[in-house]
Design an enzyme around this catalytic site. Structure first.
Site, PDB file in Angstrom:
ATOM      1  N   TYR A 152       0.818  -1.213   0.000  1.00 48.92           N
ATOM      2  CA  TYR A 152       0.000   0.000   0.000  1.00 48.92           C
ATOM      3  C   TYR A 152       0.853   1.264   0.000  1.00 48.92           C
ATOM      4  O   TYR A 152       0.318   2.361   0.029  1.00 48.92           O
ATOM      5  CB  TYR A 152      -0.959   0.002   1.196  1.00 48.92           C
ATOM      6  CG  TYR A 152      -2.111  -0.961   1.034  1.00 48.92           C
ATOM      7  CD1 TYR A 152      -1.892  -2.285   0.712  1.00 48.92           C
ATOM      8  CD2 TYR A 152      -3.417  -0.548   1.197  1.00 48.92           C
ATOM      9  CE1 TYR A 152      -2.931  -3.171   0.559  1.00 48.92           C
ATOM     10  CE2 TYR A 152      -4.474  -1.429   1.057  1.00 48.92           C
ATOM     11  CZ  TYR A 152      -4.229  -2.743   0.736  1.00 48.92           C
ATOM     12  OH  TYR A 152      -5.261  -3.622   0.592  1.00 48.92           O
TER      13      TYR A 152
ATOM     14  N   LYS B 170       3.528 -14.360   5.100  1.00 53.05           N
ATOM     15  CA  LYS B 170       3.896 -15.323   4.063  1.00 53.05           C
ATOM     16  C   LYS B 170       5.424 -15.354   4.026  1.00 53.05           C
ATOM     17  O   LYS B 170       6.053 -15.112   2.981  1.00 53.05           O
ATOM     18  CB  LYS B 170       3.295 -14.868   2.720  1.00 53.05           C
ATOM     19  CG  LYS B 170       3.408 -15.865   1.603  1.00 53.05           C
ATOM     20  CD  LYS B 170       2.385 -16.976   1.656  1.00 53.05           C
ATOM     21  CE  LYS B 170       2.596 -17.956   0.521  1.00 53.05           C
ATOM     22  NZ  LYS B 170       1.815 -19.184   0.661  1.00 53.05           N
TER      23      LYS B 170
ATOM     24  N   ASP C 111      -2.058 -17.965   4.130  1.00 53.24           N
ATOM     25  CA  ASP C 111      -3.081 -18.647   3.316  1.00 53.24           C
ATOM     26  C   ASP C 111      -3.835 -19.683   4.143  1.00 53.24           C
ATOM     27  O   ASP C 111      -5.069 -19.673   4.198  1.00 53.24           O
ATOM     28  CB  ASP C 111      -2.479 -19.254   2.035  1.00 53.24           C
ATOM     29  CG  ASP C 111      -1.108 -19.859   2.243  1.00 53.24           C
ATOM     30  OD1 ASP C 111      -0.669 -19.986   3.399  1.00 53.24           O
ATOM     31  OD2 ASP C 111      -0.465 -20.236   1.233  1.00 53.24           O
TER      32      ASP C 111
ATOM     33  N   ASP D 259      -6.323  -6.456   5.102  1.00 53.94           N
ATOM     34  CA  ASP D 259      -7.476  -5.907   4.385  1.00 53.94           C
ATOM     35  C   ASP D 259      -8.401  -7.061   3.978  1.00 53.94           C
ATOM     36  O   ASP D 259      -9.619  -7.023   4.174  1.00 53.94           O
ATOM     37  CB  ASP D 259      -6.950  -5.164   3.143  1.00 53.94           C
ATOM     38  CG  ASP D 259      -7.954  -4.191   2.572  1.00 53.94           C
ATOM     39  OD1 ASP D 259      -9.063  -4.099   3.120  1.00 53.94           O
ATOM     40  OD2 ASP D 259      -7.622  -3.527   1.570  1.00 53.94           O
TER      41      ASP D 259
END
Ligand code: NAD
Length: 495
Positions: free
Chosen positions: A142, A189, A222, A246
């Site tokens: 972002y 991740k 995930d 988000d």
């Protein structure tokens, strides 16, 4: 204009005399849900004054590419608290997201999104869900730093910083302590992004060790998201980088019953912004059909942040009672659990009619004091020993023979610098690449100094000049460093 100094740590000093807040009605369903929320706020807490600003679509279309005018910034910075409806960012290039700009310009580093189920009154597969997502709000992809580098390849920089990680993770643990929460889970991740997500995870481990009274664990994002969707009761507070947060917070709100139910607080050291988590829902705009609950929940969080816990308790209990009485907007209406399907205005009237009442089945809210979470200021650590060990030169080259490119690069390299690897989209294609690997026109070419020649970074201009003179289009460079002897860069995939 009143100017208040920004405190170094989050403290309530700047809130003590706060009785004016800035409000922005936004776009789409924004004005309807804001009018509903302000009606409830005015009925429960007449002492608060409001200063309205214009932001969003109209401001964009008047030619202001950021979606906000300078006088609106003045109001927010003067009042330090903003209650904001969702806005619509026009499609197409040239318009920056105002939400992201606001969060970053005002230093609103923590996005706090509590999501819980309201079973059996709101239909959900997960009646035990009660999760607070604490999303890092200023960094990650972002940062919005994007470039086209070749005909075929664009890039977006993912920036993660130690100060950013430390303050969000500290905030999550202090929030857990203050709110009687038992566990903080981190999601990243870092099996793939070992530098960026790896830093977030490492900082989480460091700060978790300072809080042995709070359980802590980590999931790869995930499978972590899949587990939240399947068994949300196993989660409590989740601290997470910006983009994953988000996505995860929308998933969490939706499986709790509706994305229209959750509010969020964007907390900074000097200002705070409160909003619903959903967007401007253009499909419902002007129909008096939107659920104002997300913004009502944001207003309750705002009152608690201002230390107005009595009014916050009163509104929350009236709202819980309304939900319990089965008075529902269309998004959560279910003939099995609802008694009336009402519009936005009627929902607000139902809440106002219940001010002073408490829920009978839900546990009533009993807020006390203020909800602001204090965290220690960031202290920069002793700098590590930084050693230059090479440079990645990115080249725009339309060929399809990595060995041919490597030959040209080597031929143009200055004495003392050696080409050690070429990758395409991160995977090694030279030396010893695979024929099966798909190739674009964007090549990362890694040069390192020959051990015996001891070249330093001053050789880079000579290296680039040689490549450019040979007709190779160098589109950027990234230096390779070790910090206290530890590699500060990724290997090529397959290296
Ligand atoms: P959205 O959240 O506006 O809508 C998604 C779905 O949820 C729609 O079907 C909508 O009808 C429903 N919904 C959302 N809020 C609801 C409510 N209060 N009551 C009942 N149903 C509700 O997401 P989107 O369609 O992806 O985005 C629409 C616009 O909102 C876009 O321009 C986007 O950029 C903007 N947006 C703004 C914010 C913000 O200002 N904070 C956040 C997200 C999206």
């Amino acid at each position: 204009m009143i100017s208040r100094p920004a405190p170094r740590v989050i403290s309530l000093e700047y809130l003590v005399e706060m009785n004016t807040i800035t409000v922005a009605k936004g776009d789409g369903i924004g004005p309807e849900i804001m009018d509903a929320t302000l009606a409830i706020l005015k009925a429960a807490h007449p002492g608060l004054a409001y200063e309205e600003i214009q932001i969003g679509e109209q401001v964009y279309l008047q030619g202001n590419t950021s979606g906000i005018a300078p006088e609106a910034w003045d109001s927010i910075r003067r009042n330090r608290v903003l209650l904001k409806s969702p806005i619509t960012t026009p499609q197409g290039g040239g318009y920056k997201s105002l939400n992201v700009t606001m969060r970053k310009s005002l230093g609103l580093f923590a996005n706090v999104r509590p999501c819980r189920s309201y079973a059996p009154f709101v239909t959900t597969k997960h009646p035990e869900l009660d999760i607070v997502v604490i999303r890092e709000n200023e960094e990650d992809l972002y940062a919005g730093i994007e470039h086209q580098q070749t005909d075929e390849v664009v890039q977006c920089l993912k920036l993660i910083t130690r100060p950013g990680c430390e303050q969000i993770v500290r905030y999550a643990f202090e929030y857990a302590k203050k709110n009687g929460r038992k566990r903080v889970t981190c999601m990243t991740k870092d099996n793939i992004m070992k530098q960026t997500d790896g830093l977030f995870h490492a900082v989480f481990n460091e700060i978790a060790a300072e809080h042995p009274d709070i359980e802590s664990n980590h999931w790869i994002v995930d499978i972590g998201t899949a587990l939240v969707a399947d068994r949300p009761e196993a989660f409590d507070v989740i601290v997470i980088p910006n983009l994953y947060g988000d996505i995860l917070s929308d998933v969490t709100a939706q499986i709790a019953g509706s994305v229209g139910l959750a509010g969020s607080a964007n907390i900074g050291r000097a200002c705070a912004m409160f909003e619903a988590i959903h967007g401007s829902a253009p499909d419902l705009a002007g129909k008096d059909a939107a659920n104002p609950s997300g913004l009502i929940q944001a207003a309750v969080m705002m009152l608690n942040h201002l230390g107005e816990s009595e009014s916050a308790t009163q509104i929350q209990n009236a709202w819980l009672r309304t939900i319990e009485d089965g008075v529902h907007t269309g998004d959560v209406f279910d003939p099995a659990t609802s008694t009336a399907c009402v519009g936005t205005r009627a929902f607000a009237e139902a809440v106002i009619a219940r001010l002073g009442q408490r829920p009978e089945r839900f546990t009533p809210a009993t807020y006390a004091g203020n909800s602001a979470v204090e965290i220690a200021p960031y202290v920069r650590k002793e700098r590590k020993r930084k050693t230059w060990v090479g440079v990645d030169v990115f080249v725009d080259w339309p060929g399809d023979r990595p060995d041919e490119l490597a030959h040209q690069l080597q031929a143009a390299a200055p004495d003392g610098m050696e080409l050690v690897m070429v990758t395409n989209r991160g995977v090694k294609v030279w030396p010893q690449g695979f024929e099966e690997t798909f190739l674009t026109d964007h090549w990362r070419c890694r040069f390192q100094p020959q051990a015996t020649r001891g070249a330093g970074p001053a050789i880079i201009p000579e290296l680039l000049a040689g490549q450019l003179a040979a007709g190779l289009d160098c589109v950027k460079t990234e230096n390779l460093y070790e910090f206290d002897g530890v590699k500060g860069y990724s290997l090529g995939q397959g290296q």
